[in-house]
Design an enzyme around this catalytic site. Structure first.
Site, short mmCIF file in Angstrom:
data_model
loop_
_atom_site.label_atom_id
_atom_site.label_comp_id
_atom_site.label_asym_id
_atom_site.label_seq_id
_atom_site.Cartn_x
_atom_site.Cartn_y
_atom_site.Cartn_z
N ASP A 70 0.86 -1.18 0.00
CA ASP A 70 0.00 0.00 0.00
C ASP A 70 0.90 1.23 0.00
O ASP A 70 2.03 1.17 0.49
CB ASP A 70 -0.92 0.02 1.22
CG ASP A 70 -2.02 1.05 1.08
OD1 ASP A 70 -2.96 0.77 0.31
OD2 ASP A 70 -1.93 2.11 1.69
N GLN A 71 0.38 2.32 -0.54
CA GLN A 71 1.21 3.51 -0.68
C GLN A 71 0.40 4.75 -0.33
O GLN A 71 -0.80 4.82 -0.58
CB GLN A 71 1.69 3.61 -2.13
CG GLN A 71 2.64 4.75 -2.40
CD GLN A 71 3.12 4.73 -3.84
OE1 GLN A 71 2.34 5.01 -4.74
NE2 GLN A 71 4.37 4.38 -4.04
#
Length: 195
Positions: A70-71
């Site tokens: 995830d970013q």
């Protein structure tokens, strides 16, 4: 012998990155709630969501190595998401002009068979040049980065908007830190490059 790999993602960018390792894998959307928690730091959020994505597929793939990532992009004190529209992308780039953003990419490799998980957050700092309205418009018309957090595709024309970048793994900017992932896969007993 290499194990079944499953990428817990529907992102075409993450699929393309993982394919660079030339390992067979499946990509399945984990379909989780990605709502930030109150008082959660950006780093804690991407770490939690990466692990949640991998864990979401554990029952379906009980013998696999599951990859979650995830970013988030941070400008000042705010998390900046994917713009979705031209107007939102313009506003993001105008706000980032002459400033630094932080990109935090969480990564989790979960051994579904044993429950052992490797977790990390790989961070990058990006400093934008002072941008004028015309170059922002030209960039958006050509690149159309509406599905990219912060509206910058550093692997493409977005690099022309930047003054400097600082970090250890450029693939983290695209959404999957391959250098760290290779370390995790080796720790899990996989051979990279594959034998």
């Amino acid at each position: 012998m290499n194990r079944q790999l499953v990428l817990a993602s529907s992102s075409p960018y993450r699929r393309e990155l993982l394919s660079r390792l030339q390992l067979p894998f499946e990509a399945i959307s984990p379909d989780i709630d990605e709502t930030p928690r109150k008082a959660e730091t950006p780093q804690a959020m991407v770490r939690r969501l990466s692990e949640s994505k991998a864990t979401a597929l554990r029952e379906r793939f009980p013998e696999a190595l599951l990859i979650g990532s995830d970013q988030c992009v941070v400008l000042g004190d705010s998390i900046i998401g994917k713009p979705g529209t031209h107007e939102a992308a313009r506003a993001q780039l105008q706000a980032a002009s002459g400033r630094q953003i932080e990109v935090h990419t969480g990564l989790c490799l979960l051994d579904a068979a044993t429950g052992v998980a490797w977790n990390d957050v790989v961070s990058y700092d990006i400093v934008f040049r002072e941008l004028d309205t015309l170059e922002i418009e030209r960039y958006l018309e050509i690149e159309q980065p509406y599905d990219c957090a912060g509206s910058v595709k550093s692997e493409g024309l977005g690099v022309a908007l930047l003054k400097r970048m600082r970090g250890d793994d450029p693939s983290a900017l695209i959404g999957l830190p391959l250098i760290r992932l290779c370390e995790m896969l080796r720790a899990a007993g996989m051979h990279i490059p594959a034998a």
